[in-house]
Design an enzyme around this catalytic site. Structure first.
Site, PDB file in Angstrom:
ATOM      1  N   LEU A  54      -1.635 -51.552  -1.203  1.00 27.20           N
ATOM      2  CA  LEU A  54      -2.024 -50.181  -1.165  1.00 27.20           C
ATOM      3  C   LEU A  54      -3.531 -50.417  -1.852  1.00 27.20           C
ATOM      4  O   LEU A  54      -3.473 -51.128  -2.914  1.00 27.20           O
ATOM      5  CB  LEU A  54      -1.270 -49.327  -1.676  1.00 27.20           C
ATOM      6  CG  LEU A  54       0.100 -48.743  -1.096  1.00 27.20           C
ATOM      7  CD1 LEU A  54       0.619 -47.701  -1.778  1.00 27.20           C
ATOM      8  CD2 LEU A  54      -0.331 -47.890   0.166  1.00 27.20           C
ATOM      9  N   ASP A  55      -4.599 -49.740  -1.246  1.00 27.33           N
ATOM     10  CA  ASP A  55      -5.908 -49.776  -1.916  1.00 27.33           C
ATOM     11  C   ASP A  55      -5.693 -49.360  -3.359  1.00 27.33           C
ATOM     12  O   ASP A  55      -4.745 -48.375  -3.555  1.00 27.33           O
ATOM     13  CB  ASP A  55      -6.780 -48.956  -1.336  1.00 27.33           C
ATOM     14  CG  ASP A  55      -7.275 -49.643   0.252  1.00 27.33           C
ATOM     15  OD1 ASP A  55      -7.030 -50.787   0.388  1.00 27.33           O
ATOM     16  OD2 ASP A  55      -7.605 -48.899   0.956  1.00 27.33           O
ATOM     17  N   GLN A  56      -6.362 -49.845  -4.056  1.00 31.89           N
ATOM     18  CA  GLN A  56      -6.324 -49.338  -5.433  1.00 31.89           C
ATOM     19  C   GLN A  56      -6.601 -47.896  -6.010  1.00 31.89           C
ATOM     20  O   GLN A  56      -5.932 -47.223  -6.651  1.00 31.89           O
ATOM     21  CB  GLN A  56      -7.633 -50.074  -6.596  1.00 31.89           C
ATOM     22  CG  GLN A  56      -7.149 -49.861  -7.762  1.00 31.89           C
ATOM     23  CD  GLN A  56      -8.202 -50.696  -8.686  1.00 31.89           C
ATOM     24  OE1 GLN A  56      -8.673 -51.649  -8.252  1.00 31.89           O
ATOM     25  NE2 GLN A  56      -8.379 -50.517 -10.016  1.00 31.89           N
ATOM     26  N   GLY A  57      -7.167 -47.077  -5.266  1.00 35.66           N
ATOM     27  CA  GLY A  57      -7.375 -45.651  -5.160  1.00 35.66           C
ATOM     28  C   GLY A  57      -6.191 -44.827  -4.612  1.00 35.66           C
ATOM     29  O   GLY A  57      -6.150 -43.657  -4.753  1.00 35.66           O
ATOM     30  N   VAL A  58      -5.290 -45.572  -3.997  1.00 34.71           N
ATOM     31  CA  VAL A  58      -4.057 -44.801  -3.161  1.00 34.71           C
ATOM     32  C   VAL A  58      -2.765 -45.158  -4.166  1.00 34.71           C
ATOM     33  O   VAL A  58      -2.591 -45.859  -4.678  1.00 34.71           O
ATOM     34  CB  VAL A  58      -3.973 -45.624  -1.844  1.00 34.71           C
ATOM     35  CG1 VAL A  58      -2.756 -44.916  -0.981  1.00 34.71           C
ATOM     36  CG2 VAL A  58      -5.144 -45.335  -1.066  1.00 34.71           C
TER      37      VAL A  58
END
Length: 164
Positions: free
Chosen positions: A43-47
């Site tokens: 998962l993307d870091q901001g998610v």
């Protein structure tokens, strides 16, 4: 880490926003569970959201095979600006990643480094900011963000791809 489910082979945990899913989360889980943990997806870091981790190399290989064969369905919830006309649909694009800028672009033709990307979506709550359920058919870098933004529906708070 909050662990939702675990067996000798798998662990499902809640990845907080802002934490790296490929380095930080496995390290935290390894420390918490007392054994190696291997990410099955990212998962993307901001998610934030649920992630599956294999707890041994055999389980990691088996789960990777499922991902490769498209037998592991990934489902996401996203808040987007605006609302697509169709309440359900499919998006299919060619994506190219500029690694220097860490940004992905929708392109019109196949060339070196371009990969096909497809997802299905369902609008759960239409509005100025709409809640959509997304089912990935492929798992490309920044895929959901780029495919929605390219159609004028950037994810809320995603300044990289055009959120207000």
């Amino acid at each position: 880490m909050e662990i939702i489910y675990q067996t000798a082979d798998l662990a499902v945990c809640v990845k907080p926003m802002g934490v790296d899913s490929e380095k930080e989360v496995p390290a935290l889980l390894t420390q918490q569970l007392g054994g190696e943990c291997y990410p099955v997806h990212r998962l993307d870091q901001g998610v934030g959201g649920l992630m599956v981790f294999a707890r041994n190399k055999q389980a990691a290989a088996a789960m990777s095979a499922l991902v490769t064969r498209g037998k592991l369905e990934k489902e996401y919830l996203a808040l987007i600006h605006g609302c697509p006309e169709e309440t359900e649909g499919r998006m299919e694009d060619l994506l190219w990643k500029d690694s220097r800028k860490n940004k992905v672009y929708v392109v019109k033709r196949q060339r070196a480094g371009v990969r096909p990307a497809a997802l299905r979506y369902q609008v759960l709550r239409p509005g100025e900011e709409s809640l959509v359920r997304v089912f990935l058919e492929t798992g490309r870098s920044h895929q959901i963000r780029v495919q929605f933004a390219s159609r004028g529906f950037p994810l809320v708070g995603d300044h990289k791809y055009g959120s207000r």
